[in-house]
Design an enzyme around this catalytic site. Structure first.
Site, PDB file in Angstrom:
ATOM      1  N   ASP A   1       0.841  -1.193   0.000  1.00 42.07           N
ATOM      2  CA  ASP A   1       0.000   0.000   0.000  1.00 42.07           C
ATOM      3  C   ASP A   1       0.881   1.249   0.000  1.00 42.07           C
ATOM      4  OD1 ASP A   1      -2.945   1.100   0.728  1.00 42.07           O
ATOM      5  OD2 ASP A   1      -1.411   2.310   1.730  1.00 42.07           O
TER       6      ASP A   1
ATOM      7  N   TYR B   1       3.305   9.702  -0.647  1.00 42.04           N
ATOM      8  CA  TYR B   1       4.430   9.108   0.094  1.00 42.04           C
ATOM      9  C   TYR B   1       5.760   9.250  -0.669  1.00 42.04           C
ATOM     10  CZ  TYR B   1       0.499   6.603   2.332  1.00 42.04           C
ATOM     11  OH  TYR B   1      -0.678   6.271   2.948  1.00 42.04           O
TER      12      TYR B   1
ATOM     13  N   LYS C   1      -2.754   6.048  -4.340  1.00 36.18           N
ATOM     14  CA  LYS C   1      -3.863   6.984  -4.055  1.00 36.18           C
ATOM     15  C   LYS C   1      -3.605   8.329  -4.711  1.00 36.18           C
ATOM     16  CE  LYS C   1      -3.634   4.797   0.489  1.00 36.18           C
ATOM     17  NZ  LYS C   1      -2.240   4.624   0.856  1.00 36.18           N
TER      18      LYS C   1
ATOM     19  N   HIS D   1      -7.523   9.639  -1.851  1.00 34.29           N
ATOM     20  CA  HIS D   1      -6.838   9.647  -0.550  1.00 34.29           C
ATOM     21  C   HIS D   1      -7.653  10.332   0.542  1.00 34.29           C
ATOM     22  CE1 HIS D   1      -2.444   9.373   1.011  1.00 34.29           C
ATOM     23  NE2 HIS D   1      -3.295   9.192   1.996  1.00 34.29           N
TER      24      HIS D   1
HETATM   25  P1  NDP Z   1       1.222   1.816  11.723  1.00 33.74           P
HETATM   26  O1  NDP Z   1       0.095   1.866  12.689  1.00 33.74           O
HETATM   27  O2  NDP Z   1       1.312   0.722  10.769  1.00 33.74           O
HETATM   28  O3  NDP Z   1       2.546   1.904  12.598  1.00 33.74           O
HETATM   29  C1  NDP Z   1       3.820   2.035  12.061  1.00 33.74           C
HETATM   30  C2  NDP Z   1       4.802   2.236  13.222  1.00 33.74           C
HETATM   31  O4  NDP Z   1       4.837   1.048  14.004  1.00 33.74           O
HETATM   32  C3  NDP Z   1       6.214   2.509  12.743  1.00 33.74           C
HETATM   33  O5  NDP Z   1       6.821   3.406  13.652  1.00 33.74           O
HETATM   34  C4  NDP Z   1       6.879   1.126  12.834  1.00 33.74           C
HETATM   35  O6  NDP Z   1       8.279   1.259  13.076  1.00 33.74           O
HETATM   36  C5  NDP Z   1       6.185   0.550  14.049  1.00 33.74           C
HETATM   37  N1  NDP Z   1       6.106  -0.914  13.995  1.00 33.74           N
HETATM   38  C6  NDP Z   1       5.778  -1.698  12.944  1.00 33.74           C
HETATM   39  N2  NDP Z   1       5.777  -3.000  13.281  1.00 33.74           N
HETATM   40  C7  NDP Z   1       6.125  -3.047  14.583  1.00 33.74           C
HETATM   41  C8  NDP Z   1       6.294  -4.100  15.486  1.00 33.74           C
HETATM   42  N3  NDP Z   1       6.096  -5.371  15.123  1.00 33.74           N
HETATM   43  N4  NDP Z   1       6.666  -3.800  16.760  1.00 33.74           N
HETATM   44  C9  NDP Z   1       6.871  -2.517  17.140  1.00 33.74           C
HETATM   45  N5  NDP Z   1       6.700  -1.457  16.324  1.00 33.74           N
HETATM   46  C10 NDP Z   1       6.330  -1.731  15.047  1.00 33.74           C
HETATM   47  O7  NDP Z   1       1.261   3.262  10.995  1.00 33.74           O
HETATM   48  P2  NDP Z   1       0.976   3.914   9.588  1.00 33.74           P
HETATM   49  O8  NDP Z   1       0.335   5.225   9.870  1.00 33.74           O
HETATM   50  O9  NDP Z   1       2.183   3.898   8.759  1.00 33.74           O
HETATM   51  O10 NDP Z   1      -0.157   3.000   8.906  1.00 33.74           O
HETATM   52  C11 NDP Z   1       0.109   1.871   8.095  1.00 33.74           C
HETATM   53  C12 NDP Z   1      -0.125   2.164   6.624  1.00 33.74           C
HETATM   54  O11 NDP Z   1      -1.444   2.626   6.402  1.00 33.74           O
HETATM   55  C13 NDP Z   1       0.744   3.279   6.052  1.00 33.74           C
HETATM   56  O12 NDP Z   1       2.088   2.902   5.855  1.00 33.74           O
HETATM   57  C14 NDP Z   1      -0.014   3.612   4.812  1.00 33.74           C
HETATM   58  O13 NDP Z   1       0.243   2.645   3.813  1.00 33.74           O
HETATM   59  C15 NDP Z   1      -1.447   3.540   5.313  1.00 33.74           C
HETATM   60  N6  NDP Z   1      -1.960   4.852   5.773  1.00 33.74           N
HETATM   61  C16 NDP Z   1      -2.944   5.436   5.036  1.00 33.74           C
HETATM   62  C17 NDP Z   1      -3.454   6.661   5.376  1.00 33.74           C
HETATM   63  C18 NDP Z   1      -4.536   7.260   4.557  1.00 33.74           C
HETATM   64  O14 NDP Z   1      -4.858   8.440   4.753  1.00 33.74           O
HETATM   65  N7  NDP Z   1      -5.120   6.524   3.646  1.00 33.74           N
HETATM   66  C19 NDP Z   1      -2.963   7.404   6.555  1.00 33.74           C
HETATM   67  C20 NDP Z   1      -1.960   6.678   7.296  1.00 33.74           C
HETATM   68  C21 NDP Z   1      -1.497   5.460   6.911  1.00 33.74           C
HETATM   69  P3  NDP Z   1       9.364   0.444  12.182  1.00 33.74           P
HETATM   70  O15 NDP Z   1       9.256   0.967  10.786  1.00 33.74           O
HETATM   71  O16 NDP Z   1      10.637   0.787  12.852  1.00 33.74           O
HETATM   72  O17 NDP Z   1       9.013  -1.003  12.295  1.00 33.74           O
END
Ligand code: NDP
Length: 275
Positions: free
Chosen positions: A49, A54, A79, A112
């Site tokens: 995704d 991004y 998006k 988006h």
């Molecule tokens: P998430 O809720 O997926 O959290 C990501 C965070 O969690 C990062 O800091 C990551 O750090 C950490 N993390 C991931 N796996 C673990 C783990 N197993 N243990 C501990 N920490 C962990 O956040 P997002 O907001 O990025 O949401 C996910 C996806 O949703 C986005 O990447 C995007 O594709 C989508 N999205 C869409 C939006 C929209 O408006 N349509 C808005 C926001 C997100 P690390 O990288 O160090 O693992």
């Protein structure tokens, strides 16, 4: 529930999307994105995704090509960015995205954000792109019930997906039920609360009961609600951990405890008041 890493949700137009994907928001373009995508593919994940916003569509495309896995085996979502909404701009910007990826189609193209005064024309452009088979499915993101009702009234093309912030601390039950009753698949973004609530006491206690991490419990919770879920990680261990959520089952009782954590807590923008 017996989902595997390959389990798919069937969308209202018959296209299938893997329930579990990798989100690549806030992952730097170039090596960082390429590595994250590669690790996710190696872990068995076949769904990425991204978004124009991004800035890493090109790197997602590169990583997919370098993987050697056939393009059609990987589901890719992108998006249309807010500033590119409107009919003509959406068509033009879609082709820019396609070029960046180096693909000749996108699996899922989403609006988006429900930009006021533009979203209707943007949707008309999405209908054309779908009709021309430039994308296999079209949907929306950050739509509330009100925005969805407006769209359903105006168009005969029902969005296949509504991608919204969704986790136990923001259990949007009414929106989930509305989507279900209109054949719109829910997709959970920020399913890990961007890491902010991973030390919640209740979550920690449930995780220890199943010998899993709190991140795994959050992903599993979404899957057990039949919601497509796209945790983001740029870390190899986390990516592997987030894929290892298919060998256990959260009991009905614990699902209810998790459901009850809802406190309308958001880590992302709130679309509720978008006119
Ligand atoms: P998430 O809720 O997926 O959290 C990501 C965070 O969690 C990062 O800091 C990551 O750090 C950490 N993390 C991931 N796996 C673990 C783990 N197993 N243990 C501990 N920490 C962990 O956040 P997002 O907001 O990025 O949401 C996910 C996806 O949703 C986005 O990447 C995007 O594709 C989508 N999205 C869409 C939006 C929209 O408006 N349509 C808005 C926001 C997100 P690390 O990288 O160090 O693992």
């Amino acid at each position: 529930m017996d989902k595997t890493i390959a389990s798919m949700a069937k969308l209202n137009n018959g296209v299938e999307i893997p329930f579990l994907g990798l989100g690549v928001y806030q992952i730097n373009p170039g090596a960082e994105t390429e590595k994250a995508v590669r690790w996710a593919l190696e872990a068995g994940c076949r769904h990425i995704d991204t978004a124009q916003f991004y800035g890493n569509e090109k790197s997602v495309g590169e990583a997919i090509r370098k993987s050697g896995i056939p393009r059609e085996e990987i589901f890719v979502t992108t998006k249309v960015q807010n500033k590119n909404q409107g009919y003509d701009k959406t068509i033009a910007t879609f082709h820019e995205s396609l070029k960046k990826f180096g693909f000749n189609y996108i699996d899922l193209y989403l609006i988006h954000w429900p930009v006021e005064n533009k979203r209707h024309d943007t949707w008309r452009a999405m209908e054309i792109l779908l009709d021309e088979k430039k994308c296999r499915a079209v949907g929306v993101s950050n739509y509330t019930i009100r925005h969805l009702e407006e769209l359903l009234d105006a168009s005969s093309v029902i969005p296949v997906i509504n991608q919204v912030e969704f986790h136990p601390f923001l259990y949007q039950k009414e929106l989930l039920e509305f989507c279900r009753s209109n054949q719109i698949q829910m997709e959970a973004y920020s399913p890990l609360t961007q890491g902010r609530r991973l030390d919640d006491k209740t979550l920690v206690s449930i995780a220890s009961k199943y010998s899993k991490t709190t991140a795994q419990i959050l992903i599993r919770w979404a899957l057990q609600h039949d919601i497509v879920v796209i945790p983001k990680s740029a870390d190899k261990n986390h990516i592997e951990e987030n894929a290892a959520v298919l060998d256990f089952n959260i009991s009905d009782e614990d699902m209810q405890v998790l459901d009850s954590l809802d406190e309308d807590y958001r880590v992302c923008w709130n679309p509720t008041n978008v006119p």
